[in-house]
Design a protein around this motif. Structure first.
Motif, mmCIF file in Angstrom:
data_model
loop_
_atom_site.group_PDB
_atom_site.id
_atom_site.type_symbol
_atom_site.label_atom_id
_atom_site.label_comp_id
_atom_site.label_asym_id
_atom_site.label_seq_id
_atom_site.Cartn_x
_atom_site.Cartn_y
_atom_site.Cartn_z
ATOM 1 N N GLU A 319 11.195 60.919 -78.178
ATOM 2 C CA GLU A 319 12.086 59.952 -77.425
ATOM 3 C C GLU A 319 11.970 60.544 -75.961
ATOM 4 O O GLU A 319 11.788 61.544 -75.639
ATOM 5 C CB GLU A 319 13.501 60.513 -78.061
ATOM 6 C CG GLU A 319 13.875 59.897 -79.382
ATOM 7 C CD GLU A 319 15.310 60.123 -79.526
ATOM 8 O OE1 GLU A 319 15.996 60.600 -79.141
ATOM 9 O OE2 GLU A 319 15.747 59.707 -80.922
ATOM 10 N N VAL A 320 12.290 59.440 -75.127
ATOM 11 C CA VAL A 320 12.516 59.664 -73.862
ATOM 12 C C VAL A 320 13.720 60.564 -73.477
ATOM 13 O O VAL A 320 14.502 60.614 -74.400
ATOM 14 C CB VAL A 320 12.461 58.400 -73.090
ATOM 15 C CG1 VAL A 320 11.241 57.497 -73.018
ATOM 16 C CG2 VAL A 320 13.778 57.595 -73.626
ATOM 17 N N GLU A 321 13.804 61.136 -72.323
ATOM 18 C CA GLU A 321 14.877 61.889 -72.002
ATOM 19 C C GLU A 321 16.365 61.111 -72.240
ATOM 20 O O GLU A 321 17.404 61.839 -72.636
ATOM 21 C CB GLU A 321 14.673 62.402 -70.505
ATOM 22 C CG GLU A 321 15.817 63.485 -70.327
ATOM 23 C CD GLU A 321 15.436 64.266 -68.914
ATOM 24 O OE1 GLU A 321 16.289 65.040 -68.457
ATOM 25 O OE2 GLU A 321 14.316 64.033 -68.698
ATOM 26 N N ASN A 322 16.320 59.848 -71.770
ATOM 27 C CA ASN A 322 17.697 59.296 -71.879
ATOM 28 C C ASN A 322 17.450 57.871 -72.779
ATOM 29 O O ASN A 322 17.323 56.939 -72.038
ATOM 30 C CB ASN A 322 18.464 58.864 -70.594
ATOM 31 C CG ASN A 322 18.738 60.382 -69.935
ATOM 32 O OD1 ASN A 322 19.419 61.234 -70.541
ATOM 33 N ND2 ASN A 322 18.189 60.485 -68.664
ATOM 34 N N PRO A 323 17.524 57.877 -74.066
ATOM 35 C CA PRO A 323 16.980 56.551 -74.652
ATOM 36 C C PRO A 323 18.251 55.684 -74.528
ATOM 37 O O PRO A 323 19.424 55.836 -74.226
ATOM 38 C CB PRO A 323 16.818 57.276 -76.292
ATOM 39 C CG PRO A 323 17.790 58.517 -76.071
ATOM 40 C CD PRO A 323 17.644 59.070 -74.753
ATOM 41 N N ILE A 324 17.640 54.441 -74.691
ATOM 42 C CA ILE A 324 18.485 53.439 -74.752
ATOM 43 C C ILE A 324 19.310 53.252 -75.904
ATOM 44 O O ILE A 324 18.644 53.214 -77.018
ATOM 45 C CB ILE A 324 17.894 52.065 -74.343
ATOM 46 C CG1 ILE A 324 17.239 52.271 -72.881
ATOM 47 C CG2 ILE A 324 18.682 50.796 -74.491
ATOM 48 C CD1 ILE A 324 16.448 51.045 -72.526
ATOM 49 N N LEU A 325 20.560 52.977 -76.138
ATOM 50 C CA LEU A 325 21.478 52.759 -77.265
ATOM 51 C C LEU A 325 21.763 51.541 -77.266
ATOM 52 O O LEU A 325 22.619 51.055 -76.491
ATOM 53 C CB LEU A 325 22.488 53.902 -77.333
ATOM 54 C CG LEU A 325 22.033 55.462 -77.828
ATOM 55 C CD1 LEU A 325 23.295 56.127 -77.776
ATOM 56 C CD2 LEU A 325 21.229 55.157 -78.961
ATOM 57 N N LEU A 326 21.486 50.584 -78.227
ATOM 58 C CA LEU A 326 21.784 49.123 -78.405
ATOM 59 C C LEU A 326 23.172 49.124 -78.901
ATOM 60 O O LEU A 326 23.410 49.861 -79.977
ATOM 61 C CB LEU A 326 20.864 48.370 -79.240
ATOM 62 C CG LEU A 326 19.473 48.205 -78.711
ATOM 63 C CD1 LEU A 326 18.553 47.597 -79.706
ATOM 64 C CD2 LEU A 326 19.710 47.630 -77.321
ATOM 65 N N ASP A 327 24.045 48.331 -78.230
ATOM 66 C CA ASP A 327 25.523 48.198 -78.991
ATOM 67 C C ASP A 327 25.333 47.671 -80.192
ATOM 68 O O ASP A 327 26.377 48.248 -81.193
ATOM 69 C CB ASP A 327 26.308 47.245 -78.188
ATOM 70 C CG ASP A 327 26.671 47.909 -76.707
ATOM 71 O OD1 ASP A 327 26.778 49.084 -76.486
ATOM 72 O OD2 ASP A 327 26.882 47.161 -75.693
#
Length: 578
Positions: A319-327
């Protein structure tokens, strides 16, 4: 991340400290016994001080009881700490293996991993508990015995000192040979486990092809190699161990001869000689243990090296350091000029581009090896695309959390894997948090599985056995489909998941799929009937999209899809029964 052995030991430092203190007290008490014996001989027997005898005998009793107590606390604590560290190591190793990417498992045998998780951890466990305890005890015990001997008579103490130096030299040479042998034994043990695991898992296939003799021969060849390596280890041990025995037998005799002369010459007393003989006998067992300890210590070192090699493997998919979280995951999928190849293999997919709107159905067809399953593996990020980008709801999947990405996909795999558990637990696999059993039953009904499940003696609580043994291929596929339905995710992937079903059952499942308007569906199949209602059908050939379109437009092109249709249904004017 791998923790060093020293880190595990440091975490249990207070337990180790308590065990070592118990060991020191136990050995110290043991060293008092010869001194008491000396006073009994010199003061009571020869000196006539009979009044001292009860106190000296009481001292021997106290020494015996105290030694028993502290020996018990020492051994129990070492065992407890060793067991705890082994448990932590096994848990951490298993977690690390689980974190590794699919490419690692492509080139690593299951049997090898089983050997690492079980056998090698057990050897390290033995080294950190029983062997480490004895090593510490041997060092402290020998140091105290030599101190006591030199305190009684320095010249006479040179005899056991020389014996210890010779024994240590032999032990070092033996360990040098054993270290290399143990690495080979560990490697062959992994191979033997792999052969056994493959044959036991595929025993029905072996019987079906009458391959029992061949497989037995293959197993016996590795078993013979394992036997030869263990015999080689025994030969090294047998070659050197008699030297320890000779030294331990000669030592008391030499002490008695030299010490007896010193008594005759009135250099030492008879009591001192008695004490010295007891110390000489006390130093015998550490010399005998040197061989065994070298043996077990070498095994532990070799096993730890094998574990280190596993930890050196790093996950390729991260994973990237700060992964995107979809609502909310809606399920829109886009492949943009995606190409893919594995290490040392030709290109599997080349320039794949398509889009699946949320709630739509995409059918994927193609000959075996065309790259259909690779599309699914890339979408789940079991592998990363070599070129191009895959988007979920407009976001590059490499920027998303792996947990959110994979938990948003229900997958019915071509190779069905069922666990040795109840049908209920297998269907609930996607979401163990289910409390409403109605979801399990509804999913089973939709997958056309409830009809045979409810005829079983324990219905949904029936244990189906290892990998679903006892169930037909169609029954296993239906339970796998029920598992995917029960997960209730925005994306559903069916990878040739109805190949073992009859046409009527497949038709009923297709009807259920068309009632899932909010679920994006990727249907990989060889049958026209499985994909004909898809919003778009992709026909793969040699890793590229050779044809695309709806059922009717592809038939009109009279290309690969048309040929597949003809091979399955004959005249293209034939109407596929719904």
């Amino acid at each position: 991340m791998r923790k060093k052995l020293s880190t595990y030991i440091w975490e249990y430092k207070w337990y180790y400290l308590f065990a070592i203190v118990s060991l020191i007290i136990s050995v110290s008490l043991d060293m008092l016994a010869p001194m008491l014996t000396m006073h009994i001989i010199d003061d009571v027997i020869l000196g006539g001080k009979v009044a001292l005898l009860p106190y000296l005998l009481g001292g021997i009793l106290i020494v015996g009881v105290g030694r028993c107590v502290f020996q018990y606390t020492k051994e129990y604590t070492f065992d407890k700490v060793g067991s705890s560290i082994a448990s932590d190591m096994r848990k951490n190793l298993f977690n690390h293996i689980q974190s590794l990417s699919s490419c690692f498992f492509d080139k690593t045998n299951t049997g090898e991993l089983m050997a690492r998780v079980k056998d090698d951890i057990d050897r390290v466990w033995n080294t950190l508990s029983y062997v480490s305890m004895l090593i510490i005890e041997v060092i402290f015990h020998t140091s105290v015995v030599l101190f006591c001997m030199y305190r009684l008579h320095a010249s006479l103490a040179l005899v056991p000192t020389a014996a210890m130096i010779i024994s240590a030299f032999i032990a070092v040479r033996m360990e040098k040979y054993l270290g290399a042998i143990y690495e080979d034994i560990s490697e062959e043990n992994a191979i033997l486990n792999t052969v056994a695991e493959e044959n036991l898992a595929g025993v029905r296939t072996v019987k079906a092809f009458a391959r029992e003799k061949f497989e037995i021969k293959k197993f016996l060849s590795h078993n013979q190699r394992y036997y030869e390596l263990n015999l080689k280890q025994s030969k090294v041990f047998v070659r050197y161990y008699p030297y320890f025995q000779i030294i331990t037998k000669l030592l008391p005799m030499l002490v008695l001869l030299i010490g007896g002369r010193l008594v005759i010459e009135n250099v030492i007393t008879l009591g001192v000689l008695g004490a010295f003989l007891e110390y000489a006998n006390n130093i015998v067992w550490p010399m005998e243990m040197l061989g065994w300890l070298s043996n077990d210590f070498s095994a532990g070192i070799a096993s730890n090296k094998k574990l280190t090699k596993i930890y050196e493997q790093k996950p390729v998919i991260t994973e990237v350091e700060n992964p995107i979280l979809l609502d909310t995951v809606k399920g829109k999928i886009e492949f943009s000029h995606v190409s893919f190849h594995k290490e040392d293999l030709h290109e599997i997919l080349h320039d794949i581009t398509f889009e699946a709107a949320a709630g739509s159905t995409i059918g994927i067809m193609g000959a075996t090896g065309a790259g259909k399953t690779s599309v699914v593996q890339l979408l789940q990020r079991l592998y990363d695309a070599t070129d191009g980008t895959i988007y979920l709801d407009g976001v590059d999947i490499r920027q998303l959390s792996l947990k959110q990405l994979r938990s948003s996909i229900s997958l019915v795999m071509q190779d069905v894997f069922l666990f040795s558990d109840t049908i209920n637990e297998n269907v609930k696999l996607g979401k163990k948090a289910y409390t409403n059993e109605a979801i399990v039953r509804k999913a089973s009904q939709d997958a056309q599985a409830s009809s045979f499940i409810e005829k079983m003696p324990n219905e949904y609580e029936t244990i189906i056995g290892e990998r679903g043994v006892g169930l037909s291929g169609g029954q296993k596929q239906r339970i796998s489909i029920a598992r995917a339905f029960a997960k209730q995710t925005p994306i559903l992937i069916m990878d040739d998941s109805t190949s073992a079903l009859d046409m009527e059952t497949e038709h009923e499942i297709q009807k259920i799929l068309r009632t899932l308007p909010n679920t994006t569906k990727l249907i990989i199949a060889h049958r026209i009937s499985a994909v004909r209602h898809a919003d778009e059908i992709l026909v793969l050939e040699n890793g590229t999209i050779a044809e695309r379109g709806t059922h009717d437009t592809l038939l009109a092109k009279k290309g690969l899809y048309y040929k597949t249709y003809v091979s399955q249904y004959g005249d293209p004017t034939t109407v596929v029964q719904e």
